[in-house]
Design a protein around this motif. Structure first.
Motif, PDB file in Angstrom:
ATOM      1  N   ALA A 150      38.019 105.480  23.053  1.00 52.34           N
ATOM      2  CA  ALA A 150      37.456 104.453  22.169  1.00 52.34           C
ATOM      3  C   ALA A 150      36.168 104.939  21.511  1.00 52.34           C
ATOM      4  CB  ALA A 150      37.189 103.179  22.954  1.00 52.34           C
ATOM      5  N   ASP A 151      36.177 104.897  20.186  1.00 51.15           N
ATOM      6  CA  ASP A 151      34.995 105.308  19.427  1.00 51.15           C
ATOM      7  C   ASP A 151      34.239 104.056  19.014  1.00 51.15           C
ATOM      8  OD1 ASP A 151      33.443 107.226  18.441  1.00 51.15           O
ATOM      9  OD2 ASP A 151      34.905 108.018  16.995  1.00 51.15           O
ATOM     10  N   LEU A 152      33.350 103.557  19.855  1.00 56.10           N
ATOM     11  CA  LEU A 152      32.736 102.254  19.613  1.00 56.10           C
ATOM     12  C   LEU A 152      31.217 102.344  19.679  1.00 56.10           C
ATOM     13  CD1 LEU A 152      34.913 100.051  22.033  1.00 56.10           C
ATOM     14  CD2 LEU A 152      35.189 100.274  19.568  1.00 56.10           C
ATOM     15  N   SER A 153      30.550 101.561  18.824  1.00 55.71           N
ATOM     16  CA  SER A 153      29.101 101.408  18.962  1.00 55.71           C
ATOM     17  C   SER A 153      28.865 100.481  20.161  1.00 55.71           C
ATOM     18  CB  SER A 153      28.525 100.774  17.701  1.00 55.71           C
ATOM     19  OG  SER A 153      28.980  99.436  17.618  1.00 55.71           O
ATOM     20  N   ALA A 154      27.601 100.381  20.576  1.00 55.68           N
ATOM     21  CA  ALA A 154      27.286  99.511  21.714  1.00 55.68           C
ATOM     22  C   ALA A 154      27.709  98.063  21.423  1.00 55.68           C
ATOM     23  CB  ALA A 154      25.796  99.595  22.026  1.00 55.68           C
ATOM     24  N   ASP A 155      27.444  97.609  20.183  1.00 56.47           N
ATOM     25  CA  ASP A 155      27.809  96.232  19.832  1.00 56.47           C
ATOM     26  C   ASP A 155      29.318  96.013  19.834  1.00 56.47           C
ATOM     27  OD1 ASP A 155      25.234  95.477  19.641  1.00 56.47           O
ATOM     28  OD2 ASP A 155      25.103  95.649  17.453  1.00 56.47           O
ATOM     29  N   GLN A 156      30.028  97.007  19.317  1.00 57.83           N
ATOM     30  CA  GLN A 156      31.496  96.887  19.315  1.00 57.83           C
ATOM     31  C   GLN A 156      32.038  96.876  20.748  1.00 57.83           C
ATOM     32  OE1 GLN A 156      32.066 100.387  16.891  1.00 57.83           O
ATOM     33  NE2 GLN A 156      32.821  99.183  15.159  1.00 57.83           N
ATOM     34  N   TYR A 157      31.424  97.717  21.591  1.00 54.94           N
ATOM     35  CA  TYR A 157      31.838  97.759  22.999  1.00 54.94           C
ATOM     36  C   TYR A 157      31.624  96.387  23.658  1.00 54.94           C
ATOM     37  CZ  TYR A 157      31.952  99.044  27.948  1.00 54.94           C
ATOM     38  OH  TYR A 157      32.244  99.093  29.293  1.00 54.94           O
ATOM     39  N   LEU A 158      30.440  95.825  23.394  1.00 56.13           N
ATOM     40  CA  LEU A 158      30.109  94.507  23.953  1.00 56.13           C
ATOM     41  C   LEU A 158      31.158  93.475  23.530  1.00 56.13           C
ATOM     42  CD1 LEU A 158      28.108  92.566  25.380  1.00 56.13           C
ATOM     43  CD2 LEU A 158      26.881  92.384  23.209  1.00 56.13           C
ATOM     44  N   ASP A 173      20.788  95.939  29.078  1.00 56.74           N
ATOM     45  CA  ASP A 173      20.995  94.572  28.598  1.00 56.74           C
ATOM     46  C   ASP A 173      22.477  94.283  28.416  1.00 56.74           C
ATOM     47  OD1 ASP A 173      18.342  94.329  28.606  1.00 56.74           O
ATOM     48  OD2 ASP A 173      18.055  94.324  26.428  1.00 56.74           O
ATOM     49  N   ILE A 174      23.153  95.222  27.764  1.00 54.27           N
ATOM     50  CA  ILE A 174      24.584  95.024  27.510  1.00 54.27           C
ATOM     51  C   ILE A 174      25.351  95.010  28.835  1.00 54.27           C
ATOM     52  CG2 ILE A 174      26.634  96.182  26.550  1.00 54.27           C
ATOM     53  CD1 ILE A 174      25.031  96.675  24.043  1.00 54.27           C
ATOM     54  N   ALA A 175      25.012  95.938  29.721  1.00 54.32           N
ATOM     55  CA  ALA A 175      25.716  95.977  31.012  1.00 54.32           C
ATOM     56  C   ALA A 175      25.504  94.664  31.762  1.00 54.32           C
ATOM     57  CB  ALA A 175      25.222  97.163  31.845  1.00 54.32           C
ATOM     58  N   PHE A 176      24.258  94.189  31.787  1.00 55.17           N
ATOM     59  CA  PHE A 176      23.970  92.956  32.535  1.00 55.17           C
ATOM     60  C   PHE A 176      24.668  91.749  31.901  1.00 55.17           C
ATOM     61  CE2 PHE A 176      21.274  89.355  33.923  1.00 55.17           C
ATOM     62  CZ  PHE A 176      21.531  89.452  35.280  1.00 55.17           C
ATOM     63  N   MET A 177      24.687  91.724  30.559  1.00 52.39           N
ATOM     64  CA  MET A 177      25.375  90.622  29.869  1.00 52.39           C
ATOM     65  C   MET A 177      26.857  90.586  30.250  1.00 52.39           C
ATOM     66  SD  MET A 177      24.350  90.066  25.927  1.00 52.39           S
ATOM     67  CE  MET A 177      23.382  91.487  25.499  1.00 52.39           C
ATOM     68  N   LEU A 178      27.481  91.766  30.249  1.00 56.37           N
ATOM     69  CA  LEU A 178      28.922  91.817  30.556  1.00 56.37           C
ATOM     70  C   LEU A 178      29.199  91.476  32.018  1.00 56.37           C
ATOM     71  CD1 LEU A 178      29.988  94.953  28.468  1.00 56.37           C
ATOM     72  CD2 LEU A 178      30.652  92.568  28.072  1.00 56.37           C
ATOM     73  N   ILE A 179      28.330  91.979  32.892  1.00 60.43           N
ATOM     74  CA  ILE A 179      28.519  91.689  34.325  1.00 60.43           C
ATOM     75  C   ILE A 179      28.369  90.177  34.566  1.00 60.43           C
ATOM     76  CG2 ILE A 179      27.456  92.015  36.618  1.00 60.43           C
ATOM     77  CD1 ILE A 179      26.890  94.977  35.670  1.00 60.43           C
ATOM     78  N   SER A 180      27.357  89.568  33.941  1.00 58.35           N
ATOM     79  CA  SER A 180      27.138  88.123  34.118  1.00 58.35           C
ATOM     80  C   SER A 180      28.294  87.323  33.532  1.00 58.35           C
ATOM     81  CB  SER A 180      25.840  87.676  33.442  1.00 58.35           C
ATOM     82  OG  SER A 180      24.787  88.476  33.866  1.00 58.35           O
TER      83      SER A 180
END
Ligand SMILES: O=C1C[C@@](O)(C(=O)O)C[C@@H](O)[C@@H]1O
Length: 253
Positions: free
Chosen positions: A91-99, A123-130
């Motif tokens: 997957a070729d994704l930016s951080a926002d696309q990944y989120l 931030d992104i990792a914590f958002m996804l985990i939550s």
């Protein structure tokens, strides 16, 4: 402290390492075929490597694929993973696309576990985990180093940081450049087990030299090992049935 994680009937973090078979397919049909082959090898878990799936952003197609996978899997837990290029995936994704893509898949409420790459930022990792926890989905935080093996302290720090981000299971894969690097990974894994881990942990050294790390999790403290039913999703994985035999053999005495 209970260092186990339960998904459906599977208890991760006790007894023998659990065997996870990754399935890849660019279409629902090829994905189903891969899942059918995988189920014949009696996995404890199936990983949908959704970075191979062409229509992952199409909600209808994605949900349909989830449902068809569930029919094939029965009660076997499903791990949903989007592996990005820099972590060895497709997957070729930016951080926002990944989120976005991982959030959408969580909101489908069809996976039992979701893989969260921490390289996109805390931030992104914590958002996804939550978000996953809101939906009752367990999380595997992950980090891959395809070029080398970090120092022992660095591996431990990364795994501890994943715990701080409230991941249910921290995971780290490294690439050994020499035999001794495999010892570094195993040493870090054992230190996690003995000193730091509040959760089950998954580690592996990839490639040929690292195969031993995929077999020895019960001794050193890696709770899940990835085996194949056809194609590998990372270097050094061996056939899931062979893997089970070796895990059983190592646990005999
Ligand atoms: O993170 C992992 C571990 C892995 O990279 C391995 O080395 O077995 C295989 C991937 O499919 C999985 O997502």
């Amino acid at each position: 402290m209970d260092k186990t994680v339960q998904v459906r009937d599977l208890v991760i973090g006790e007894g023998r390492p659990k065997i996870c078979i990754p399935v890849m397919g660019s279409t629902t049909e090829t994905l189903k075929e891969a899942a059918g082959h995988a189920m014949k090898k009696h996995p404890d878990l199936i990983e949908w490597r959704a970075d191979y799936f062409a229509d992952i952003e199409n909600e209808e197609v994605r949900r349909q694929a989830f449902d068809e996978l569930r029919e094939i899997l029965g009660e076997v837990p499903l791990l949903f993973t989007i592996r990005t290029r820099r972590e060895g995936g497709e997957a070729d994704l930016s951080a926002d696309q990944y989120l976005k893509v991982v959030s959408d898949a969580i909101r489908d409420e069809k996976a039992d576990l979701v893989d969260v790459e921490i390289s996109h930022g805390d931030d992104i990792a914590f958002m996804l985990i939550s978000l996953a926890h809101e939906f009752g989905i367990k999380t595997i935080a992950s980090s891959h180093d395809f070029s080398q093996t970090p120092k022992k302290e660095q591996i431990i720090m990364t795994l501890c940081k994943m715990q701080e981000l409230e991941a249910d299971i921290p995971k780290m894969a490294v690439m050994p450049q020499r035999e001794r690097d495999v010892l570094v990974l195993l040493d870090a894994t054992l230190s996690m087990k003995e000193l730091h881990a509040q959760t089950p942990v998954i580690t592996m050294a990839m490639g040929r030299n690292g195969v031993v790390s995929r077999l020895s999790g019960e001794v050193f403290g890696s709770a899940v090992t990835f085996g194949t039913a056809g194609a590998q999703s990372a270097p050094g994985q061996i056939d899931a049935e062979e893997l089970r035999k070796i895990l059983e053999l190592l646990a005999v005495v």
